[in-house]
Scaffold this active site. Structure first.
Site, PDB file in Angstrom:
ATOM      1  N   ASP A  15       9.976  -8.530  -6.522  1.00 41.77           N
ATOM      2  CA  ASP A  15      11.482  -8.450  -6.316  1.00 41.77           C
ATOM      3  C   ASP A  15      11.895  -9.581  -5.488  1.00 41.77           C
ATOM      4  O   ASP A  15      12.207  -9.304  -4.347  1.00 41.77           O
ATOM      5  CB  ASP A  15      11.902  -6.968  -5.820  1.00 41.77           C
ATOM      6  CG  ASP A  15      11.026  -6.676  -4.524  1.00 41.77           C
ATOM      7  OD1 ASP A  15       9.960  -6.985  -4.356  1.00 41.77           O
ATOM      8  OD2 ASP A  15      11.513  -5.786  -3.747  1.00 41.77           O
ATOM      9  N   HIS A 247       3.423  -8.082   3.932  1.00 47.22           N
ATOM     10  CA  HIS A 247       2.881  -7.110   3.258  1.00 47.22           C
ATOM     11  C   HIS A 247       2.382  -7.834   1.703  1.00 47.22           C
ATOM     12  O   HIS A 247       1.417  -7.376   1.067  1.00 47.22           O
ATOM     13  CB  HIS A 247       4.243  -6.419   2.876  1.00 47.22           C
ATOM     14  CG  HIS A 247       4.798  -5.768   4.276  1.00 47.22           C
ATOM     15  ND1 HIS A 247       4.344  -4.905   4.901  1.00 47.22           N
ATOM     16  CD2 HIS A 247       6.181  -6.158   4.821  1.00 47.22           C
ATOM     17  CE1 HIS A 247       5.096  -4.620   5.793  1.00 47.22           C
ATOM     18  NE2 HIS A 247       5.972  -5.286   5.864  1.00 47.22           N
TER      19      HIS A 247
END
Length: 323
Positions: A15, A247
């Site tokens: 995303d 992340h």
């Protein structure tokens, strides 16, 4: 040919997203990996923009040969009220740079159908690295009941195991994005490795690292330094740290070198309702419970417990600065 065979085929479900951009570039710069496709999902931005950004990043990296399959615009339970983290990544998802639209287009296939097809084509050989909410993966499981057997591994960024979440104290953003899909994936019986924020919050790209990247000749490093401002500003403000959490790149490096992590094995369930919606709960199987519960006979998954943060950081810096 032997080298080619040794490369791990991966599909990145993404995303994009500033740290997704770093992760995609890192995957393309990793000789251990063969990126055979990108699938897109909402999260940092809406799905349509995620697709546009994925195509744009492949253009920047000179890899327009890699197909992009657009994923779901709604949750697995048909929810349309999505949590979009544009305040972290900029309204365009890439640091408010407002790049020209990419010339590439997504393929005609949906993300779920592309995932199913590739896993069938290369049974046991495809690793799906999921960097957003798990809707597309859950849809692939619903679409074809052999998908969980065909797919080699699903490495997912998600969960906050024994630490606070980053959306609220209970929940991490990707799981919160579609808790029902996450619970379906965790209990599907696929070979799953979860990288939670309990681990990724230990891996930080500092302001000094960014300066080093900016001074390097790496084309991709230069591009990232341009888009990173918004992301750094958010972290300074929200976490009071001089740096950003890595992340997504950390999750990619779990595919490159799993020995940089240690793992625990057990059952993960996701809370799908109420105040702790999106909570990931890990059952370590140390106690055998007499009663039959929602945890009984559920397949085990691996959850990352520790990470060699310095090694992750060094790998990332080296590969991006030599791009």
């Amino acid at each position: 040919m032997a080298v080619e065979e040794a490369r791990k085929k991966i599909i990145i479900d993404t995303d994009p997203g500033i740290d997704d951009a770093m992760a995609i570039f890192l995957a393309l710069q990793s000789p251990e990996l063969d990126v055979i496709g990108l699938t897109t999902i909402y999260g940092n931005v809406y799905t349509t923009l995620a697709t546009r950004n994925a195509l744009h990043l492949l253009e920047i990296a000179g890899r327009t040969d890699i197909p992009v399959a657009e994923g779901s615009h709604i949750t697995i339970t048909k929810g349309t009220k999505l949590r979009i983290a544009d305040f972290v990544h900029g309204s365009d998802g890439l640091g408010n740079q407002n790049f020209e639209p990419p010339s590439g287009k997504p393929i005609g296939q949906s993300a779920a159908s592309f995932l199913v097809e590739q896993a069938k084509l290369y049974p046991g050989q495809v690793t799906v690295v999921a960097l957003g909410p798990l809707t597309n993966i859950a849809l692939a499981i619903q679409l074809d009941d052999t998908f969980v057997k065909n797919v080699g591994q699903i490495i997912l960024l998600g969960g906050a195991f024994a630490v606070n979440g980053n959306v609220n104290p209970a929940s991490e953003a990707n799981i919160f994005g579609d808790p029902d899909a996450a619970d379906m994936v965790f209990t599907s019986g696929a070979n799953i490795l979860a990288i939670g924020i309990n681990v990724t919050h230990q891996v930080i790209l500092t302001d000094a690292d960014r300066d080093r990247m900016a001074k390097s000749g790496g084309k991709l490093a230069q591009y990232l330094c341009k888009i990173l401002d918004v992301y750094f500003a958010y972290h300074h403000d929200a976490y009071n740290i001089k740096g950003v959490y890595l992340h997504d790149p950390t999750t990619i490096l779990a595919a490159v070198n799993p020995s940089l992590f240690t793992f625990a094995e057990g059952v993960v369930r996701v809370q799908t309702v109420g105040i702790s919606r999106g909570l990931t709960l890990f059952y370590n199987k140390q106690k055998r419970f007499a009663e039959v519960t929602e945890w009984s006979d559920k397949p085990s998954v691996k959850v990352a417990v520790t990470v060699d943060a310095a090694a992750i950081n060094e790998l990332l810096m080296e590969r991006l600065m030599h791009s």
